[in-house]
Motif scaffolding. Structure first.
Motif, PDB file in Angstrom:
ATOM      1  N   UNK A 126       0.806  -9.320  11.465  1.00  0.00           N
ATOM      2  CA  UNK A 126       0.054  -9.266  10.215  1.00  0.00           C
ATOM      3  C   UNK A 126      -0.482  -7.854   9.997  1.00  0.00           C
ATOM      4  N   UNK A 127      -0.317  -7.338   8.776  1.00  0.00           N
ATOM      5  CA  UNK A 127      -0.781  -5.988   8.470  1.00  0.00           C
ATOM      6  C   UNK A 127       0.219  -4.902   8.807  1.00  0.00           C
ATOM      7  N   UNK A 128       1.436  -5.282   9.201  1.00  0.00           N
ATOM      8  CA  UNK A 128       2.447  -4.283   9.577  1.00  0.00           C
ATOM      9  C   UNK A 128       3.040  -3.570   8.373  1.00  0.00           C
ATOM     10  N   UNK A 129       2.916  -4.170   7.160  1.00  0.00           N
ATOM     11  CA  UNK A 129       3.466  -3.547   5.955  1.00  0.00           C
ATOM     12  C   UNK A 129       4.594  -4.338   5.320  1.00  0.00           C
ATOM     13  N   UNK A 130       4.872  -5.538   5.839  1.00  0.00           N
ATOM     14  CA  UNK A 130       6.000  -6.333   5.339  1.00  0.00           C
ATOM     15  C   UNK A 130       5.828  -6.718   3.871  1.00  0.00           C
ATOM     16  N   UNK A 131       4.664  -7.255   3.536  1.00  0.00           N
ATOM     17  CA  UNK A 131       4.447  -7.714   2.154  1.00  0.00           C
ATOM     18  C   UNK A 131       4.451  -6.553   1.167  1.00  0.00           C
ATOM     19  N   UNK A 132       3.911  -5.409   1.574  1.00  0.00           N
ATOM     20  CA  UNK A 132       3.946  -4.219   0.711  1.00  0.00           C
ATOM     21  C   UNK A 132       5.378  -3.802   0.444  1.00  0.00           C
ATOM     22  N   UNK A 133       6.210  -3.817   1.494  1.00  0.00           N
ATOM     23  CA  UNK A 133       7.619  -3.464   1.320  1.00  0.00           C
ATOM     24  C   UNK A 133       8.314  -4.450   0.380  1.00  0.00           C
ATOM     25  N   UNK A 134       8.036  -5.731   0.538  1.00  0.00           N
ATOM     26  CA  UNK A 134       8.670  -6.732  -0.325  1.00  0.00           C
ATOM     27  C   UNK A 134       8.257  -6.574  -1.781  1.00  0.00           C
ATOM     28  N   UNK A 135       6.991  -6.227  -2.007  1.00  0.00           N
ATOM     29  CA  UNK A 135       6.532  -6.022  -3.386  1.00  0.00           C
ATOM     30  C   UNK A 135       7.237  -4.831  -4.022  1.00  0.00           C
ATOM     31  N   UNK A 136       7.537  -3.802  -3.222  1.00  0.00           N
ATOM     32  CA  UNK A 136       8.303  -2.675  -3.760  1.00  0.00           C
ATOM     33  C   UNK A 136       9.739  -3.081  -4.040  1.00  0.00           C
ATOM     34  N   UNK A 137      10.322  -3.871  -3.146  1.00  0.00           N
ATOM     35  CA  UNK A 137      11.696  -4.333  -3.357  1.00  0.00           C
ATOM     36  C   UNK A 137      11.793  -5.219  -4.596  1.00  0.00           C
ATOM     37  N   UNK A 138      10.733  -5.986  -4.866  1.00  0.00           N
ATOM     38  CA  UNK A 138      10.730  -6.895  -6.019  1.00  0.00           C
ATOM     39  C   UNK A 138      10.353  -6.201  -7.318  1.00  0.00           C
ATOM     40  N   UNK A 139       9.913  -4.936  -7.233  1.00  0.00           N
ATOM     41  CA  UNK A 139       9.539  -4.199  -8.432  1.00  0.00           C
ATOM     42  C   UNK A 139       8.111  -4.434  -8.884  1.00  0.00           C
ATOM     43  N   UNK A 140       7.299  -5.121  -8.062  1.00  0.00           N
ATOM     44  CA  UNK A 140       5.906  -5.363  -8.446  1.00  0.00           C
ATOM     45  C   UNK A 140       5.067  -4.095  -8.333  1.00  0.00           C
ATOM     46  N   UNK A 141       5.364  -3.274  -7.345  1.00  0.00           N
ATOM     47  CA  UNK A 141       4.740  -1.957  -7.215  1.00  0.00           C
ATOM     48  C   UNK A 141       5.843  -0.947  -6.937  1.00  0.00           C
ATOM     49  N   UNK A 142       5.599   0.309  -7.230  1.00  0.00           N
ATOM     50  CA  UNK A 142       6.652   1.299  -7.000  1.00  0.00           C
ATOM     51  C   UNK A 142       6.294   2.183  -5.809  1.00  0.00           C
ATOM     52  N   UNK A 143       7.293   2.664  -5.097  1.00  0.00           N
ATOM     53  CA  UNK A 143       7.020   3.513  -3.928  1.00  0.00           C
ATOM     54  C   UNK A 143       6.477   4.871  -4.335  1.00  0.00           C
ATOM     55  N   UNK A 144       5.662   5.475  -3.465  1.00  0.00           N
ATOM     56  CA  UNK A 144       5.185   6.833  -3.691  1.00  0.00           C
ATOM     57  C   UNK A 144       6.217   7.862  -3.248  1.00  0.00           C
ATOM     58  N   UNK A 145       7.060   7.467  -2.308  1.00  0.00           N
ATOM     59  CA  UNK A 145       8.135   8.336  -1.848  1.00  0.00           C
ATOM     60  C   UNK A 145       9.398   7.512  -1.675  1.00  0.00           C
ATOM     61  N   UNK A 146      10.533   8.191  -1.718  1.00  0.00           N
ATOM     62  CA  UNK A 146      11.792   7.544  -1.415  1.00  0.00           C
ATOM     63  C   UNK A 146      12.440   6.859  -2.602  1.00  0.00           C
ATOM     64  N   UNK A 147      13.506   6.108  -2.300  1.00  0.00           N
ATOM     65  CA  UNK A 147      14.325   5.502  -3.347  1.00  0.00           C
ATOM     66  C   UNK A 147      14.718   4.079  -2.954  1.00  0.00           C
ATOM     67  N   UNK A 148      14.611   3.163  -3.906  1.00  0.00           N
ATOM     68  CA  UNK A 148      15.068   1.780  -3.722  1.00  0.00           C
ATOM     69  C   UNK A 148      16.090   1.478  -4.801  1.00  0.00           C
ATOM     70  N   UNK A 149      17.251   0.999  -4.389  1.00  0.00           N
ATOM     71  CA  UNK A 149      18.288   0.621  -5.359  1.00  0.00           C
ATOM     72  C   UNK A 149      18.688  -0.832  -5.096  1.00  0.00           C
ATOM     73  N   UNK A 150      18.478  -1.683  -6.096  1.00  0.00           N
ATOM     74  CA  UNK A 150      18.841  -3.103  -6.022  1.00  0.00           C
ATOM     75  C   UNK A 150      19.930  -3.352  -7.057  1.00  0.00           C
ATOM     76  N   UNK A 151      21.036  -3.904  -6.641  1.00  0.00           N
ATOM     77  CA  UNK A 151      22.154  -4.149  -7.550  1.00  0.00           C
ATOM     78  C   UNK A 151      22.302  -5.643  -7.802  1.00  0.00           C
TER      79      UNK A 151
END
Length: 412
Positions: free
Chosen positions: A73-98
């Motif tokens: 818990x608190x490792x960052x999993x949910x934050x990563x999933x929210x970025x993958x889902x487009x709910x929040x955007x990353x401050x760095x890097x690139x996510x591409x979902x096709x």
């Protein structure tokens, strides 16, 4: 179908601010910087009171692959999933979902509580870009799978948590997603629906990429073919060796000060689980190995507060899913141990180990029996404090059980 790449994550990072007022001010400044395009994505650094919730995440997922995302818990999993889902955007890097993305990352997420279950199905479908005719084609399947026929025209606000999970999962898997994201959503479902859901996930994986988050390692081991372990926002392990990833996950829980639940009246100074003689001095692993039916021998160094006259010790053994599979409690077998020395050196012998092959953790509880209430109260609790491996006899083969019971068969 060709295994085309559906998810690409490159050097993704996300930071948050610990202070609300400061966070609002930073938000205004960041909007201004984006508007005039002053700051490049790669130039972003931490400011005062900020921290990285996710840092430098990289992975790729193809059609037909299922990534198990694990971590404490608190490792960052949910934050990563929210970025993958487009709910929040990353401050760095690139996510591409096709392709079409179906996500179930929070209980009841995406549902309008005042709309009925049927109306929410159409609502979710339209958000995913489906036409009414396409939703009509799968509507009956969604309702049947969710087992909510009697309540499908009831507002979702009156649904229980299990009902919302059923509807949300059914919608997500029947909308023919190219990418399916599931975050521990089946933890509140009943066993029958869980079994049906895992069978459906295996079916969906054939034509999609799935990201599956769970704290249940048997579930991870069963359906995933890639694994990503996160710790403190960073990638601790990423690869296709599922058992290695799971072992690293459990290593995070062993001998960690965070696993000391309570030690006000007693402190464990040292603890050793002895390997079977055949493995003594021959193994490079730090985890002792014990053969089937050999004794489990444990040495424990313990300090107990002067105010405690006597105490007992309980050893609790858990499997890789953190399920309790065995307990030794000295209160059942002997008188209490007198607290008459500064450091207690104790040896425990559990005569015959009958657990199947696998890795186990041992917790230590120092207790004091209270005769007035006929119960033991804890003086100290050290969870998952040491690990050991059971090595069953080769003749046993695969055993679908927790223990392999010895016995004698006779003709009578």
């Amino acid at each position: 179908m060709e295994k085309d790449t559906l998810v690409t994550v490159e050097h993704v990072a996300k930071k948050f601010c610990r202070d609300l007022k400061t966070s609002l001010w930073y938000g205004v400044k960041d909007l201004g910087s984006e508007f005039i395009a002053r700051k490049k994505n790669d130039d972003i650094q931490l400011r005062e009171k900020e921290f990285w919730a996710v840092k430098d995440i990289n992975f790729e997922l193809k059609r037909g692959e299922c990534l198990g995302l694990i971590g404490r818990n608190g490792a960052g999993k949910s934050t990563l999933l929210k970025m993958l889902s487009g709910l929040i955007k990353p401050d760095k890097g690139r996510i591409e979902m096709r392709g079409r993305v179906g996500a179930l990352i929070e209980l009841g997420a995406g549902f309008n509580p005042i709309l009925t279950g049927r109306e929410n199905i159409y609502n979710n479908g339209s958000v995913l870009g489906l036409k009414k005719k396409e939703i009509d084609a799968v509507l009956d399947e969604i309702i049947d799978f969710s087992e909510l026929e009697a309540f499908i025209d009831t507002p979702v606000q009156y649904y229980s948590s299990g009902m919302r999970v059923r509807l949300g999962f059914s919608v997500a898997v029947h909308m023919k997603p190219d990418v399916l994201i599931l975050d521990e959503v089946l933890a509140v479902g009943d066993s029958g629906f869980k079994t049906k859901s895992f069978n459906k996930i295996n079916e969906v994986i054939q034509d999609a990429a799935v990201i599956f988050v769970s704290h249940s390692m048997p579930n991870i081991a069963t359906i995933t073919n890639k694994i990503l372990l996160m710790e403190n926002g960073y990638v601790e392990y990423y690869g296709d060796n599922i058992s290695d990833g799971i072992e690293r996950y459990f290593n995070l829980f062993t001998g960690d000060e965070a696993n000391v639940e309570f030690n006000q009246y007693a402190q464990v100074e040292d603890m050793t689980i002895h390997p079977s003689p055949i493995y003594s001095g021959s193994s490079t692993s730090s985890i002792p190995k014990i053969d089937y039916r050999d004794p489990i021998i444990v040495d424990l160094s313990l300090k107990v507060s002067d105010e405690i006259e006597s105490f007992h010790v309980k050893l609790q053994i858990t499997d890789k899913d953190l399920k309790i599979i065995g307990i030794y409690d000295s209160v059942q077998f002997q008188e209490s141990i007198k607290n008459n020395r500064e450091l207690h050196q104790l040896k425990f012998t559990l005569p015959e180990s009958i657990f199947i092959d696998g890795e186990y953790a041992m917790s230590v509880f120092v207790t004091q029996y209270d005769k007035t209430i006929s119960k033991s109260k804890h003086l100290a609790a050290y969870r998952y404090w040491r690990k050991f491996n059971m090595k069953a006899s080769k003749e046993l083969g695969l055993v679908p059980a927790v223990v392999y019971l010895p016995g004698i068969t006779e003709s009578v």
